[in-house]
Design a protein around this motif. Sequence first.
Motif, PDB file in Angstrom:
ATOM      1  N   THR A 176       0.821  -1.220   0.000  1.00 11.85           N
ATOM      2  CA  THR A 176       0.000   0.000   0.000  1.00 11.85           C
ATOM      3  C   THR A 176       0.847   1.258   0.000  1.00 11.85           C
ATOM      4  O   THR A 176       0.591   2.211  -0.736  1.00 11.85           O
ATOM      5  CB  THR A 176      -0.939   0.007   1.215  1.00 11.85           C
ATOM      6  N   ASN A 177       1.870   1.278   0.836  1.00  8.49           N
ATOM      7  CA  ASN A 177       2.726   2.455   0.960  1.00  8.49           C
ATOM      8  C   ASN A 177       4.147   2.027   1.350  1.00  8.49           C
ATOM      9  O   ASN A 177       4.448   0.849   1.441  1.00  8.49           O
ATOM     10  CB  ASN A 177       2.155   3.442   1.993  1.00  8.49           C
ATOM     11  N   PHE A 178       4.976   3.030   1.603  1.00 10.48           N
ATOM     12  CA  PHE A 178       6.379   2.746   1.921  1.00 10.48           C
ATOM     13  C   PHE A 178       6.518   1.862   3.152  1.00 10.48           C
ATOM     14  O   PHE A 178       7.302   0.911   3.174  1.00 10.48           O
ATOM     15  CB  PHE A 178       7.131   4.063   2.146  1.00 10.48           C
ATOM     16  N   TYR A 179       5.741   2.175   4.196  1.00 10.53           N
ATOM     17  CA  TYR A 179       5.857   1.433   5.451  1.00 10.53           C
ATOM     18  C   TYR A 179       5.359  -0.013   5.311  1.00 10.53           C
ATOM     19  O   TYR A 179       5.936  -0.938   5.877  1.00 10.53           O
ATOM     20  CB  TYR A 179       5.082   2.156   6.559  1.00 10.53           C
ATOM     21  N   SER A 180       4.264  -0.174   4.571  1.00  8.60           N
ATOM     22  CA  SER A 180       3.751  -1.537   4.385  1.00  8.60           C
ATOM     23  C   SER A 180       4.708  -2.365   3.539  1.00  8.60           C
ATOM     24  O   SER A 180       4.877  -3.570   3.763  1.00  8.60           O
ATOM     25  CB  SER A 180       2.363  -1.506   3.744  1.00  8.60           C
ATOM     26  N   LYS A 181       5.353  -1.712   2.549  1.00  7.72           N
ATOM     27  CA  LYS A 181       6.338  -2.418   1.721  1.00  7.72           C
ATOM     28  C   LYS A 181       7.547  -2.842   2.561  1.00  7.72           C
ATOM     29  O   LYS A 181       8.083  -3.939   2.395  1.00  7.72           O
ATOM     30  CB  LYS A 181       6.783  -1.546   0.563  1.00  7.72           C
ATOM     31  N   LEU A 182       7.957  -1.948   3.479  1.00  6.90           N
ATOM     32  CA  LEU A 182       9.070  -2.268   4.369  1.00  6.90           C
ATOM     33  C   LEU A 182       8.700  -3.449   5.279  1.00  6.90           C
ATOM     34  O   LEU A 182       9.495  -4.367   5.479  1.00  6.90           O
ATOM     35  CB  LEU A 182       9.437  -1.044   5.214  1.00  6.90           C
ATOM     36  N   LEU A 183       7.471  -3.386   5.810  1.00  4.07           N
ATOM     37  CA  LEU A 183       6.983  -4.482   6.640  1.00  4.07           C
ATOM     38  C   LEU A 183       6.913  -5.776   5.840  1.00  4.07           C
ATOM     39  O   LEU A 183       7.257  -6.856   6.342  1.00  4.07           O
ATOM     40  CB  LEU A 183       5.606  -4.130   7.209  1.00  4.07           C
ATOM     41  N   GLY A 184       6.472  -5.655   4.599  1.00  2.01           N
ATOM     42  CA  GLY A 184       6.373  -6.816   3.728  1.00  2.01           C
ATOM     43  C   GLY A 184       7.719  -7.486   3.511  1.00  2.01           C
ATOM     44  O   GLY A 184       7.831  -8.710   3.506  1.00  2.01           O
ATOM     45  N   ARG A 185       8.773  -6.677   3.339  1.00  2.00           N
ATOM     46  CA  ARG A 185      10.120  -7.229   3.155  1.00  2.00           C
ATOM     47  C   ARG A 185      10.570  -7.985   4.401  1.00  2.00           C
ATOM     48  O   ARG A 185      11.224  -9.025   4.297  1.00  2.00           O
ATOM     49  CB  ARG A 185      11.116  -6.109   2.849  1.00  2.00           C
ATOM     50  N   LEU A 186      10.213  -7.446   5.571  1.00  3.34           N
ATOM     51  CA  LEU A 186      10.597  -8.093   6.821  1.00  3.34           C
ATOM     52  C   LEU A 186       9.833  -9.402   7.034  1.00  3.34           C
ATOM     53  O   LEU A 186      10.376 -10.383   7.542  1.00  3.34           O
ATOM     54  CB  LEU A 186      10.350  -7.148   8.001  1.00  3.34           C
ATOM     55  N   LEU A 187       8.555  -9.376   6.637  1.00  2.00           N
ATOM     56  CA  LEU A 187       7.698 -10.542   6.870  1.00  2.00           C
ATOM     57  C   LEU A 187       7.802 -11.596   5.777  1.00  2.00           C
ATOM     58  O   LEU A 187       7.393 -12.745   5.981  1.00  2.00           O
ATOM     59  CB  LEU A 187       6.235 -10.101   6.990  1.00  2.00           C
ATOM     60  N   ASN A 188       8.318 -11.225   4.612  1.00  2.00           N
ATOM     61  CA  ASN A 188       8.299 -12.110   3.449  1.00  2.00           C
ATOM     62  C   ASN A 188       8.880 -13.510   3.709  1.00  2.00           C
ATOM     63  O   ASN A 188       8.244 -14.514   3.362  1.00  2.00           O
ATOM     64  CB  ASN A 188       9.032 -11.457   2.276  1.00  2.00           C
ATOM     65  N   PRO A 189      10.056 -13.624   4.355  1.00  2.00           N
ATOM     66  CA  PRO A 189      10.599 -14.977   4.609  1.00  2.00           C
ATOM     67  C   PRO A 189       9.687 -15.818   5.500  1.00  2.00           C
ATOM     68  O   PRO A 189       9.524 -17.017   5.273  1.00  2.00           O
ATOM     69  CB  PRO A 189      11.934 -14.696   5.306  1.00  2.00           C
ATOM     70  N   ILE A 190       9.072 -15.172   6.514  1.00  4.55           N
ATOM     71  CA  ILE A 190       8.179 -15.889   7.422  1.00  4.55           C
ATOM     72  C   ILE A 190       6.915 -16.320   6.702  1.00  4.55           C
ATOM     73  O   ILE A 190       6.461 -17.457   6.836  1.00  4.55           O
ATOM     74  CB  ILE A 190       7.827 -15.003   8.642  1.00  4.55           C
ATOM     75  N   LEU A 191       6.337 -15.390   5.924  1.00  6.17           N
ATOM     76  CA  LEU A 191       5.095 -15.694   5.209  1.00  6.17           C
ATOM     77  C   LEU A 191       5.299 -16.808   4.184  1.00  6.17           C
ATOM     78  O   LEU A 191       4.450 -17.686   4.033  1.00  6.17           O
ATOM     79  CB  LEU A 191       4.570 -14.435   4.514  1.00  6.17           C
TER      80      LEU A 191
END
Length: 346
Positions: A259-274
């Motif tokens: 959605t935005n910069f912060y969600s993309k940053l969160l997505g990068r952090l969560l991506n391996p777990i997800l």
Amino acid sequence: MRKFTIALDVMGGDVGPHIPILAAKKSLQLHTNLSILIVGNQTLLHPFLQKHNLLNHPRLHVIHTDTFISMEDNPVYVLRHVSGTSMHLALDLVAQGKADACVSAGNTGALMLLAKQALKTLPGISRPALVSGLPNNCAGHTYLLDLGAILQCDSDTLFNFAIMGSVLCEKVEQIKSPTVALLNVGKENNKGNDIIKRCADLLKQTPHVNYIGFIEANDIFSCQADVVVTDGFSGNVALKSYEGMGRVYLSQLNKALNTNFYSKLLGRLLNPILKKQLKHLHPDMYNGASLIGLRGIVVKSHGSANEVAFTYAIEQAIKEIQWQIPACVAETLETVLSERDCLSHE
């Protein structure tokens, strides 16, 4: 180590022969005791086999045929008027004992009718059922049948589904006495039609099935039952709904994380777990529905399967070969049906 052979109908499906050939190459790498018979048009297959260095592979051989069954062909017409196709030959190889199993991504209706004709059904079974182990909430599998082979079923057919699904689940998943439930509109004993109720009564009377009662659609994948039994119409609707909802969930999750910069940053952090947590939910991971109730092993792959998905379909066939599923199902069916005959004559 026991050697075994799988016949691949590589001409069916929506994506052409290159996907089954890639999957065959991967499977040969994974299993040194596996041989594969590729059934299809040798002229069309040659470039793909050459590209992937399979032309002279000692455990891969091509069975040539000029013809194949398309996804649009009428199954009944094919049964009555067509012969010699890649699907026909792949099934015949199993019937002749030259292959231990057949895997095809072709026309589902034609595969079911031709498999029944070539391999015959087990005693007490009128038509084979489609069954697949689908990922559940416990990172395991729930076996659902029928997935669309028999749209309308009587009580005896559903009862046989329960027997077959239980045997398959017990052997492949190594679950002792897997739990079995009937899909219904409610869990109460007074819910459902007469067919469901009579089947429930039959299941309560046999010690060979660990029957736990009715289950509703929202609990199919909640780990309450290892095997869920229903008719082909309801089973197919449940399967397609499950797959559709999975795509919606993954799509919405992807949008939320972009959605935005912060969600993309969160997505990068969560991506391996997800990726790790959601891997078992991907449709590729449960590709391969078995036509159970036959005297041989036949696995149906999605028509649009990619290399990974088709490889999983081959893996399903290998598991059934290793556990000799048709023989195990036949043995249990013979015991159960003979006991029912004795009770009916008392």
